[in-house]
Design an enzyme around this catalytic site. Structure first.
Site, short mmCIF file in Angstrom:
data_model
loop_
_atom_site.label_atom_id
_atom_site.label_comp_id
_atom_site.label_asym_id
_atom_site.label_seq_id
_atom_site.Cartn_x
_atom_site.Cartn_y
_atom_site.Cartn_z
N GLY A 83 0.79 -1.22 0.00
CA GLY A 83 0.00 0.00 0.00
C GLY A 83 0.82 1.27 0.00
O GLY A 83 0.31 2.34 -0.33
N ARG A 84 2.09 1.17 0.38
CA ARG A 84 2.94 2.37 0.39
C ARG A 84 4.40 2.04 0.13
O ARG A 84 5.27 2.84 0.41
CB ARG A 84 2.80 3.11 1.71
CG ARG A 84 3.12 2.28 2.93
CD ARG A 84 2.69 2.97 4.20
NE ARG A 84 2.90 2.11 5.34
CZ ARG A 84 3.66 2.43 6.38
NH1 ARG A 84 4.27 3.58 6.42
NH2 ARG A 84 3.79 1.60 7.38
N LYS A 103 9.75 2.61 1.01
CA LYS A 103 8.60 2.51 1.90
C LYS A 103 8.14 3.91 2.26
O LYS A 103 8.84 4.64 2.96
CB LYS A 103 8.96 1.72 3.16
CG LYS A 103 7.74 1.34 3.99
CD LYS A 103 8.08 0.34 5.06
CE LYS A 103 6.83 -0.05 5.86
NZ LYS A 103 7.12 -1.06 6.91
N GLY A 116 -0.38 6.38 0.96
CA GLY A 116 0.85 5.76 0.49
C GLY A 116 2.12 6.31 1.11
O GLY A 116 3.22 5.98 0.66
N ARG A 166 14.33 0.34 2.02
CA ARG A 166 14.49 -1.00 2.59
C ARG A 166 15.21 -1.92 1.60
O ARG A 166 14.94 -1.91 0.40
CB ARG A 166 13.12 -1.59 2.94
CG ARG A 166 13.21 -3.00 3.53
CD ARG A 166 11.91 -3.43 4.18
NE ARG A 166 10.81 -3.53 3.23
CZ ARG A 166 9.53 -3.59 3.59
NH1 ARG A 166 9.20 -3.52 4.87
NH2 ARG A 166 8.58 -3.68 2.69
N ARG A 173 6.13 -12.98 0.72
CA ARG A 173 5.57 -13.20 2.06
C ARG A 173 4.68 -14.44 2.04
O ARG A 173 4.28 -14.92 0.98
CB ARG A 173 4.72 -11.98 2.47
CG ARG A 173 5.39 -10.64 2.23
CD ARG A 173 4.34 -9.53 2.07
NE ARG A 173 4.94 -8.26 1.69
CZ ARG A 173 5.12 -7.23 2.50
NH1 ARG A 173 4.73 -7.31 3.75
NH2 ARG A 173 5.68 -6.11 2.07
N ASP A 244 0.84 -11.56 6.32
CA ASP A 244 1.40 -10.71 5.27
C ASP A 244 2.68 -10.01 5.73
O ASP A 244 3.36 -9.37 4.92
CB ASP A 244 0.38 -9.67 4.81
CG ASP A 244 -0.13 -8.80 5.95
OD1 ASP A 244 -0.80 -9.35 6.84
OD2 ASP A 244 0.14 -7.58 5.96
N ASN A 245 3.02 -10.15 7.01
CA ASN A 245 4.27 -9.59 7.53
C ASN A 245 5.31 -10.67 7.79
O ASN A 245 6.30 -10.43 8.48
CB ASN A 245 4.02 -8.83 8.84
CG ASN A 245 3.18 -7.58 8.63
OD1 ASN A 245 3.16 -7.02 7.53
ND2 ASN A 245 2.49 -7.14 9.66
#
Length: 484
Positions: A83-84, A103, A116, A166, A173, A244-245
Site C-alpha cells: 500500500g505504500r 517505503k 501511500g 528498505r 511473504r 502478510d508480515n
C-alpha cells in the site's frame, strides 16, 4: 546500482506497475554504510537522494507494488498488497542480490484509501530496528537510509512524510501464496509459478518437483522457527505477526509497533491495537506455528496434506534447538555434543526458572543478562543476588546453575565471552522516541549517535552509559500504535 528484474519479468500477474511520487525538500536523515555495501554503494550523493526520494528516475529501476493477501489478527483479508512500498527491482551487490524498496513512496493500487506515505517517526524506527537486529545477529531485512521531507501528512495529527529505503533478500511473504490459493481460486498454476520462482531464486539447490516442494516447505518452517528463537532470546516483540508480515525466507520484516523488552514480562504487549495480546511477546512462538499452518493451507493444491502436517510437526524442535543454543551461550553453559532429550528438558527448565525470577523481581531483561559478564561463576556468592527481592529462590536457582555450569578454568575469558553474546545496548522505545523528537527539532545528532551505538551493541561505550539505562518513568512500557 545495477539491477536485474526477475520478479518483474517473470511474474507479471503478481504486481502492478506504479511510480513513486516525490517528496518535497528531501534530505538524508540517516544512512547505513554497512547496508550500502550490500548493493555496491559507498556514500550518499545528491543524485541518489533525488532518485530514492522519488523525484527522479533511478537507472535500471522498473517500479512496482506487489499483490498479496493475509491473515490479520486471525481473520483473512483477501486483498492487501504493497500500500505504500514501491520496489525498484533487485540490486546486484558484490555478494548477493537485494530488493530495493521505497517505503512511503506514494499511493499504489493497494493503498486502500491511504495516502501511500510513511511518517518520519515510523521511518526512523524501522531504520533503527533494522540496524539493531542485524548487529544482534537476528535474521532481518535491512534499511539503507531514511529520507526526510517537509511534506505534511495527517495521522492522529499533522506530521511530515519520510521514506525508508528498505533492502530485502526477497519481499515474498506468506500472504503471496495465500492470495493465489484463496483469493484467486482455481489459479493453482500461479501458485506453482510463484513456488518455482521462489525455489529457483532463493533455494537453487532444490528441484522444482514434488520432492523439492516438500524440502522447501521444511526449510521455511526451520527458518521461521530460527527467526523467532532469536526474537525470544534477545527479548524482541514484533507486535504485528500477520501472515502478510512474514517473510518466506525467515527474515524479520515489516516493523511497526515493535519493542524490545525493558522489564521482563512474558505477556508484554507492544501494540496499542492488540489489547487481547494475540501478538504478546510470549505468544510469538505459537503464532509462528499458526502462521505456518496458514501457509500450509495455501500450499495444499501443490503439496499433499499429510506431508504438510508431518513437516509442521517438526516446528517445535526447529524452534527449541536454536533457542537452546542461544540461551546456553548467554548463560555460558557448555554445548551438548550429543543431543539429549533429558538434558534439553533440564536446560529449558533452568532457563525458564531464571526468566520467571526476572519477571517476579521486575528485572530488566538486557541488563540482567549483561550482569553475567561481571560474575565469578565459581563463587558461592553471586553478584546478581542483590538484584533479587526473593533471594532464597535465587539461591536455589543459582546452585542449580553452578551445578550445570561445572568447572570454569579461565574466569576472565568466560566473562568476556558472556559480554560477546549478551548485549549492553538495545533499541529501547524511549531512546527511539528521544531521537525522533530531536529530529523534529532539526537535530540529527542523537539519531546518529544511537545508530552508532546499536551497530556495536556488545561494546562498553563508556562515554554513553546513559543509553544502556532502564527507561525513565515516562518511557516505561511504551506501547506504540500501527499508525505510520
Amino acid at each position: 546500482m545495477k539491477f536485474k528484474q526477475d520478479f518483474f519479468t517473470q511474474l507479471p500477474e503478481f504486481y502492478s506497475q506504479v511510480y513513486p511520487q516525490g517528496i518535497t525538500k528531501p534530505e538524508w536523515l540517516a544512512w547505513s554504510d554497512d547496508a550500502a555495501q550490500l548493493i555496491g554503494l559507498s556514500q550518499p550523493t545528491d543524485e541518489l537522494l533525488l532518485g530514492l526520494s522519488g523525484n527522479t528516475a533511478v537507472d535500471g529501476a522498473t517500479y512496482y507494488a506487489q499483490v498479496y493477501s493475509g491473515h490479520q489478527f486471525g481473520g483473512y483479508t483477501p486483498r492487501l498488497g504493497d500500500g505504500r512500498s514501491i520496489i525498484l527491482g533487485e540490486a546486484i551487490g558484490p555478494n548477493g542480490v537485494w530488493d530495493v524498496a521505497l517505503k512511503g513512496g506514494g499511493p499504489t493500487p493497494y493503498s486502500r484509501r491511504g495516502d501511500g506515505r510513511a511518517v518520519m517517526r515510523s521511518a526512523v524506527r524501522e531504520f533503527l530496528v533494522s540496524e539493531a537486529l542485524h548487529h544482534l545477529h537476528v535474521p532481518t531485512t535491512r534499511a539503507l537510509a531514511v529520507i526526510g521531507s517537509d511534506l505534511p501528512v495527517w495521522r492522529e495529527s499533522q506530521e511530515t512524510a519520510a521514506i525508508t529505503v528498505r533492502l530485502a533478500r526477497s519481499h515474498i511473504r506468506f500472504g503471496h501464496f495465500e492470495f493465489f490459493c484463496h483469493s484467486e481460486r482455481g489459479r493453482a498454476d500461479k501458485l506453482i509459478q510463484l513456488l518455482n520462482f521462489t525455489i529457483t531464486q532463493h533455494y537453487p539447490h532444490l528441484s522444482c518437483d514434488a520432492a523439492g516442494y516438500k524440502a522447501w516447505f521444511l526449510q521455511v518452517v526451520q527458518d521461521t522457527a530460527k527467526m523467532i528463537a532469536h526474537w525470544q532470546a534477545v527479548g524482541f516483540a514484533h507486535g504485528v505477526m500477520n501472515t502478510d508480515n512474514m517473510s518466506i525466507l525467515g527474515d524479520s520484516f515489516d516493523f511497526g509497533p515493535f519493542a524490545f523488552l525493558d522489564t521482563f514480562q512474558e505477556d508484554f504487549i507492544c501494540n496499542h491495537s492488540d489489547p487481547e495480546g494475540r501478538y504478546a511477546f510470549g505468544q510469538q512462538p505459537g503464532v509462528g506455528l499458526w502462521n505456518l499452518q496458514r501457509l500450509a493451507q495455501a500450499l495444499t493444491p501443490v503439496i499433499p496434506s499429510d506431508d504438510l502436517i508431518a513437516i509442521l510437526n517438526q516446528y517445535q524442535e526447529a524452534l527449541v534447538q536454536p533457542y537452546l543454543r542461544l540461551m546456553r551461550a548467554k548463560l555460558g553453559l557448555s554445548a551438548v555434543d550429543v543431543p539429549s532429550v533429558e538434558q534439553d528438558k533440564q536446560d529449558l527448565d533452568l532457563i525458564g526458572r531464571f526468566t520467571v525470577l526476572m519477571e517476579k523481581n521486575q528485572l530488566d531483561y538486557t541488563q540482567t543478562w549483561r550482569q553475567l559478564g561481571k560474575l565469578d561463576p565459581t563463587s558461592k556468592h553471586s553478584a546478581l543476588r542483590d538484584d533479587f527481592i526473593d533471594v532464597s529462590q535465587f539461591d536455589t536457582w543459582y546452585q542449580a546453575y553452578q551445578l550445570r555450569l561445572g568447572a570454569v578454568a579461565d574466569i576472565p575469558a568466560w566473562q568476556t565471552e558472556r559480554n560477546s553474546v549478551n548485549p549492553k545496548y538495545i533499541l529501547r522505545n524511549y531512546l527511539a522516541q528521544e531521537a525522533i523528537i530531536a529530529v523534529e527539532e532539526g537535530n540529527l545528532a542523537p539519531l546518529h549517535l544511537l545508530q552508532k551505538i546499536l551497530t556495536q551493541p556488545f561494546a562498553e561505550h563508556a562515554d554513553h552509559e546513559d543509553l544502556a539505562k532502564r527507561p525513565p518513568d515516562w518511557g516505561q512500557g511504551l506501547i506504540m500504535s500501527c499508525s505510520s
